[in-house]
Motif scaffolding. Structure first.
Motif, PDB file in Angstrom:
ATOM      1  N   GLU A   1       0.833  -1.217   0.000  1.00 52.15           N
ATOM      2  CA  GLU A   1       0.000   0.000   0.000  1.00 52.15           C
ATOM      3  C   GLU A   1       0.860   1.256   0.000  1.00 52.15           C
ATOM      4  O   GLU A   1       0.583   2.221  -0.709  1.00 52.15           O
ATOM      5  CB  GLU A   1      -0.910   0.033   1.237  1.00 52.15           C
ATOM      6  N   ALA A   2       1.931   1.227   0.799  1.00 52.40           N
ATOM      7  CA  ALA A   2       2.743   2.444   0.941  1.00 52.40           C
ATOM      8  C   ALA A   2       3.515   2.743  -0.346  1.00 52.40           C
ATOM      9  O   ALA A   2       3.551   3.887  -0.809  1.00 52.40           O
ATOM     10  CB  ALA A   2       3.698   2.298   2.129  1.00 52.40           C
ATOM     11  N   VAL A   3       4.136   1.701  -0.927  1.00 53.19           N
ATOM     12  CA  VAL A   3       4.910   1.950  -2.151  1.00 53.19           C
ATOM     13  C   VAL A   3       3.964   2.388  -3.272  1.00 53.19           C
ATOM     14  O   VAL A   3       4.244   3.351  -3.998  1.00 53.19           O
ATOM     15  CB  VAL A   3       5.745   0.709  -2.554  1.00 53.19           C
ATOM     16  N   ASN A   4       2.831   1.716  -3.396  1.00 54.72           N
ATOM     17  CA  ASN A   4       1.894   2.108  -4.460  1.00 54.72           C
ATOM     18  C   ASN A   4       1.361   3.517  -4.252  1.00 54.72           C
ATOM     19  O   ASN A   4       1.093   4.231  -5.209  1.00 54.72           O
ATOM     20  CB  ASN A   4       0.738   1.106  -4.555  1.00 54.72           C
ATOM     21  N   ARG A   5       1.239   3.929  -3.002  1.00 61.20           N
ATOM     22  CA  ARG A   5       0.748   5.279  -2.718  1.00 61.20           C
ATOM     23  C   ARG A   5       1.687   6.344  -3.289  1.00 61.20           C
ATOM     24  O   ARG A   5       1.274   7.444  -3.617  1.00 61.20           O
ATOM     25  CB  ARG A   5       0.560   5.445  -1.202  1.00 61.20           C
ATOM     26  N   SER A   6       2.970   5.975  -3.417  1.00 63.52           N
ATOM     27  CA  SER A   6       3.930   6.970  -3.920  1.00 63.52           C
ATOM     28  C   SER A   6       3.600   7.394  -5.343  1.00 63.52           C
ATOM     29  O   SER A   6       4.035   8.436  -5.818  1.00 63.52           O
ATOM     30  CB  SER A   6       5.361   6.435  -3.831  1.00 63.52           C
ATOM     31  N   TYR A   7       2.838   6.538  -6.059  1.00 56.53           N
ATOM     32  CA  TYR A   7       2.437   6.918  -7.421  1.00 56.53           C
ATOM     33  C   TYR A   7       1.167   7.759  -7.446  1.00 56.53           C
ATOM     34  O   TYR A   7       0.764   8.258  -8.487  1.00 56.53           O
ATOM     35  CB  TYR A   7       2.202   5.666  -8.271  1.00 56.53           C
ATOM     36  N   GLU A   8       0.498   7.852  -6.311  1.00 55.81           N
ATOM     37  CA  GLU A   8      -0.833   8.461  -6.315  1.00 55.81           C
ATOM     38  C   GLU A   8      -0.884   9.801  -5.598  1.00 55.81           C
ATOM     39  O   GLU A   8      -1.901  10.456  -5.602  1.00 55.81           O
ATOM     40  CB  GLU A   8      -1.846   7.537  -5.600  1.00 55.81           C
ATOM     41  N   THR A   9       0.206  10.166  -4.895  1.00 57.19           N
ATOM     42  CA  THR A   9       0.072  11.319  -4.020  1.00 57.19           C
ATOM     43  C   THR A   9       1.359  12.147  -3.985  1.00 57.19           C
ATOM     44  O   THR A   9       2.358  11.795  -4.596  1.00 57.19           O
ATOM     45  CB  THR A   9      -0.327  10.825  -2.606  1.00 57.19           C
ATOM     46  N   THR A  10       1.323  13.235  -3.233  1.00 58.60           N
ATOM     47  CA  THR A  10       2.520  14.063  -3.102  1.00 58.60           C
ATOM     48  C   THR A  10       3.499  13.388  -2.128  1.00 58.60           C
ATOM     49  O   THR A  10       3.118  12.510  -1.362  1.00 58.60           O
ATOM     50  CB  THR A  10       2.152  15.431  -2.495  1.00 58.60           C
ATOM     51  N   LEU A  11       4.750  13.848  -2.146  1.00 59.66           N
ATOM     52  CA  LEU A  11       5.761  13.274  -1.258  1.00 59.66           C
ATOM     53  C   LEU A  11       5.352  13.439   0.207  1.00 59.66           C
ATOM     54  O   LEU A  11       5.414  12.504   1.003  1.00 59.66           O
ATOM     55  CB  LEU A  11       7.117  13.955  -1.524  1.00 59.66           C
ATOM     56  N   ARG A  12       4.880  14.629   0.540  1.00 59.56           N
ATOM     57  CA  ARG A  12       4.542  14.899   1.939  1.00 59.56           C
ATOM     58  C   ARG A  12       3.394  14.017   2.422  1.00 59.56           C
ATOM     59  O   ARG A  12       3.452  13.426   3.501  1.00 59.56           O
ATOM     60  CB  ARG A  12       4.158  16.390   2.055  1.00 59.56           C
ATOM     61  N   GLU A  13       2.360  13.903   1.589  1.00 56.99           N
ATOM     62  CA  GLU A  13       1.217  13.045   1.955  1.00 56.99           C
ATOM     63  C   GLU A  13       1.642  11.586   2.004  1.00 56.99           C
ATOM     64  O   GLU A  13       1.205  10.831   2.869  1.00 56.99           O
ATOM     65  CB  GLU A  13       0.070  13.206   0.937  1.00 56.99           C
ATOM     66  N   GLY A  14       2.507  11.195   1.073  1.00 54.73           N
ATOM     67  CA  GLY A  14       2.958   9.806   1.021  1.00 54.73           C
ATOM     68  C   GLY A  14       3.767   9.443   2.255  1.00 54.73           C
ATOM     69  O   GLY A  14       3.612   8.359   2.826  1.00 54.73           O
TER      70      GLY A  14
END
Ligand code: CO8
Length: 258
Positions: free
Chosen positions: A210-223
């Motif tokens: 979930e965390a790695v995939n989130r890096s494609y969906e959001t900003t660095l700070r939110e990720g």
């Protein structure tokens, strides 16, 4: 369940799904996408399975969407059926790690399917490409988006505009695949890698995904905030207590997914 276009087995804690349309270089048709979605969903719900391998044959992971099935479709057919959409959506909902083990051709939808997995191990005979332009279409299950994120704009644009293939060495150099291995060792290596993942806490593995995939969906700070909250949350699990206790006691942790 009886499938006609894929083969599914479970070995120890690893689910293995093999695309199986040998007469069509494992081209993806509606039936295959439907069966694949169902098989992955069922492996995801199977408590004994902790990692999944998606593979094809020695010659082809998959040579793309089935051109013969698509050729005569109209816009209305494609749009109203929402062609391939249900299968790919099911695929993306799988929470367990999926390794693509790619030998031979991974073209068009085949390359896109490999990129939908969590990482790609490939054989030294692997060939990746997005040749849809040769057919008068563009990629349709994420190729223009995912390949660009994996290898950068310049190489992705060149691949999509020329339809050329990339060999295994170039795929590794450009970050599309995590590792290249000799063709005859591909499955052994994929199984070894999946077994390594299966030793970990399945909760933590899901959190990593979930965390790695989130890096494609959001900003660095939110990720980073999302990652931190997962880190915090894992302290509510027995597996965190077990992992840290095992370290202190100099023994191998026994993770139970609790
Ligand atoms: N679809 C249907 N049949 C295929 C496909 C395919 N993609 N690829 C291969 N086949 C069939 C061939 O027609 C042939 O069948 P037959 O023996 O009945 O003639 C058999 O597989 C063996 O293929 P070849 O004889 O061509 O084998 P070669 O070793 O000479 O060549 C290649 C292998 C290079 C892989 C060649 O077959 C090829 O170029 N295939 C097509 C590759 C391609 O263009 N892929 C992109 C397809 S489009 C796509 O993937 C879009 C995805 C987005 C969908 C979005 C939905 C919303």
């Amino acid at each position: 369940m009886g499938y006609e276009t894929i083969r599914v087995e479970v070995e120890d804690h690893v689910g293995i799904v093999r695309l199986d349309r040998p007469d069509a270089m494992n081209a993806l048709n509606s039936q295959l996408l439907d069966e694949l979605g169902k098989a992955l969903c069922s492996l995801d719900q199977n408590d004994t399975v902790r990692a999944i391998i998606l593979t094809g044959s020695d010659k082809a992971f998959a040579a793309g969407a089935d051109i013969k099935e698509m050729a005569d479709k109209s816009f209305v057919d494609m749009f109203s059926e929402d062609y391939f959409s249900a299968g790919t959506e099911r695929f993306l909902r799988v929470r367990k790690p999926i390794i693509a083990a790619v030998a031979g051709y991974a073209l068009g939808g085949g390359c896109e399917l490999a990129m939908m997995c969590d990482f790609i191990l490939c054989a030294d005979n692997a060939k990746f490409g997005q040749p849809e332009i040769n057919l008068g279409v563009v990629a349709g299950i994420g190729g223009t988006q995912r390949l660009t994120r994996f290898v950068g704009k310049s190489k992705s644009m060149e691949m999509h505009l020329t339809g050329r293939m990339m060999d295994a060495a170039e795929a590794e150099r450009s970050g599309l695949v995590s590792r290249v291995v000799p063709a005859k060792e591909l499955m052994a290596e994929a199984l070894k890698t999946a077994a390594k993942i299966a030793e970990k806490s399945p909760l933590t593995a899901m959190a990593v995904k979930e965390a790695v995939n989130r890096s494609y969906e959001t900003t660095l700070r939110e990720g980073v905030l999302f990652e931190r909250r997962l880190f915090n949350a894992l302290f509510a699990t027995e597996d965190q207590k077990e992992g840290m206790a095992a370290f202190a006691e100099k023994r191998t942790p026994q993770f139970r997914g609790k």
